[in-house]
Motif scaffolding. Structure first.
Motif, PDB file in Angstrom:
ATOM      1  N   GLU A 113       2.636 -11.264   1.207  1.00  0.00           N
ATOM      2  CA  GLU A 113       2.419 -12.421   0.345  1.00  0.00           C
ATOM      3  C   GLU A 113       0.942 -12.777   0.250  1.00  0.00           C
ATOM      4  N   VAL A 118       4.053  -8.360  -4.619  1.00  0.00           N
ATOM      5  CA  VAL A 118       5.488  -8.600  -4.540  1.00  0.00           C
ATOM      6  C   VAL A 118       6.055  -7.796  -3.377  1.00  0.00           C
ATOM      7  N   TRP A 119       5.594  -6.573  -3.293  1.00  0.00           N
ATOM      8  CA  TRP A 119       5.922  -5.747  -2.125  1.00  0.00           C
ATOM      9  C   TRP A 119       4.803  -4.745  -1.889  1.00  0.00           C
ATOM     10  N   ARG A 461       2.477  -3.459  -5.110  1.00  0.00           N
ATOM     11  CA  ARG A 461       2.938  -3.888  -6.439  1.00  0.00           C
ATOM     12  C   ARG A 461       2.819  -5.399  -6.570  1.00  0.00           C
ATOM     13  N   ALA A 462       2.189  -5.825  -7.655  1.00  0.00           N
ATOM     14  CA  ALA A 462       2.050  -7.266  -7.942  1.00  0.00           C
ATOM     15  C   ALA A 462       3.258  -7.758  -8.727  1.00  0.00           C
TER      16      ALA A 462
END
Length: 462
Positions: A113, A118-119, A461-462
């Motif tokens: 975070e 996102v991950w 990945r955003a």
């Protein structure tokens, strides 16, 4: 150096081989590059199936290949058979464990975070064709401990083996082919050392690993550095064997003999400098010297032989020069110190214990690659550590003590890639292996070893 099988037990040249032509080398490089493009996409399950198939073949053929090893480099037949069994074990270990060792890694949720993702995860991906420059002293094991993890990671291998073990080298290339690996996945290059640079500079070769002398390591590392290619080096060792007052002297002396003469004394991780506390020095020296004197030198094919010949005439002569230098400067040899009688043919040298070694003697700094031990007396742990670290090498070390405080102290202060208490150094697939200082860098075996030739990739990945 010619590419030839020369039996070190009698000096007879049994078979010679022509080096590959430039055209043949080019074809093997092209095959490796092509194989990687396909092999990198295989699953861990498929790679494990192939590696287990190679392990099964080697297990069935162990007796025959052991005789080839003994004929080419002189280790006892029992030792060669044990080496083959160790290779089978390592292949099966990596076949079973590689997928877990290279599983994706996931950072903590808070860190993901905080990064704005996102991950995110870390993936281990293969690099490509890796050049392996390997020595003669463990001609199967040194190769398999590279090949098993490299192949399980999805890389492909090019083997430049020592010129005096060509039949073992060819066997290894054939082994992986017969196990079902696609052509180009693992290839033996019968070439001289002079060809290494051009192969390493080829853009299709992405990395290199070398086990061998410090000089060979410097050469490969300098070329790889110029090409900005990854290397792993396992070079020489002059491993200390420390014996403290609380040690079990019978076990320490008995193990010390094996630790010194394993592989006819031709092992980087063989104990070479025996550093003994003065309180137990005389008792240890008596036991150790008696054990070395009792060893049987002879034909390595015979079951009652403890120590066979050195692998080459040059190796025997180099060892003899080290001992002669020490003796002429005042060292004593309570046992050995010469070529054994009755062995006019072959490259034999007696198991030898040297006392009175000083820092002016070459053997104090140089690696004795044969059955020769240097025995030192020290006053306390401080002096033992100082002497143990007084070497350009830092591969492994052995310490005999029952004192937990001493164990903590030696663990903190010994400069080595391994510290073995109350036993002798041994490699195992699950444990990282390698050294510091001029013993090299990087690690083989375990998860550390399989990741050396992986692209550690951040995926975000955003």
């Amino acid at each position: 150096m010619p590419i030839a099988t020369v039996n070190p037990a009698d000096g007879e040249t049994l078979k010679t081989f022509d080096p590959l032509s430039d055209e043949e080398i080019e074809q093997r490089l092209a095959d490796a590059a092509a194989a990687f493009r396909s092999y990198r996409t295989t699953t861990f399950e498929e790679r494990a199936r192939l590696l287990n198939s190679a392990a099964d073949l080697l297990e069935r053929e162990a007796s025959g290949v052991a005789r080839v090893i003994t004929t080419e480099m002189g280790k006892t037949l029992a030792a060669a058979e044990a080496e083959a069994a160790k290779c089978v074990k390592a292949m099966r270990w990596y076949a079973e464990n590689a997928e877990g060792l290279l599983a994706p890694e996931y950072p903590a949720a808070d860190d993901i975070e905080d990064s704005g993702a996102v991950w995110a995860r870390v993936r281990y991906r293969p690099l490509g064709p890796v050049l392996a420059v390997m020595p003669w002293n463990f001609p199967l094991w040194q190769v398999i401990r590279f090949a098993a993890p490299a192949l399980m990671a999805g890389n492909v291998g090019l083997l430049k083996h020592a010129s005096n073990v060509p039949q073992t080298a060819l066997y290894l290339g054939d082994l992986f082919h017969r196990a079902g690996f696609a052509p180009g996945c693992f290839q033996t290059l019968l070439v001289s050392s002079g060809a290494i640079e051009s192969v390493l500079r080829d853009p299709r070769v992405v990395a290199a690993t070398l086990t061998g002398s410090e000089g060979a390591g410097r050469s490969v590392a300098s070329v790889a550095g110029d090409e900005v290619k990854k290397t792993v080096l396992e070079l020489g060792g002059s491993d200390p064997y420390l014996v403290m007052p609380s040690a079990d002297l019978d076990a320490a002396a008995r193990t010390a003999v094996t630790a010194r003469v394993q592989n006819n004394g031709q092992s980087c991780i063989a104990a070479k400098r025996f550093i003994v506390h003065t309180d137990v020095y005389d008792a240890f020296a008596e036991r150790f010297t008696a054990g070395m004197r009792a060893l049987t030198v002879g034909d390595p094919m015979e079951p009652d032989t403890d120590v066979g010949p050195l692998a080459s005439e040059q190796g025997r002569d180099d060892l003899e020069d080290l001992v002669t230098d020490a003796l002429t400067q005042g060292a004593q040899a309570p046992c050995g110190g010469r070529r054994p009688e009755g062995f006019e043919r072959g490259y034999y040298y007696e198991p030898t214990v040297l006392t009175g070694v000083t820092e002016q003697m070459r053997i104090h700094r140089e690696e004795a690659f044969g059955p020769v031990a240097s025995l030192y007396r020290v006053r306390d742990a401080d002096e033992a550590i100082e002497l143990a670290n007084d070497t350009p090498f830092g591969l492994s070390s052995n310490v005999w003590t029952q004192d937990e405080c001493e164990m903590d102290r030696f663990t903190q202060d010994l400069e080595a890639g391994g510290i073995y208490f109350n036993g002798m150094t041994a490699s195992h697939p699950a444990l990282p292996f390698g050294g510091v200082k001029r013993s090299g860098y990087g690690r083989e075996l375990s998860g550390h070893g399989i990741r050396e030739f992986c692209n550690t990739t951040t995926v975000w990945r955003a």
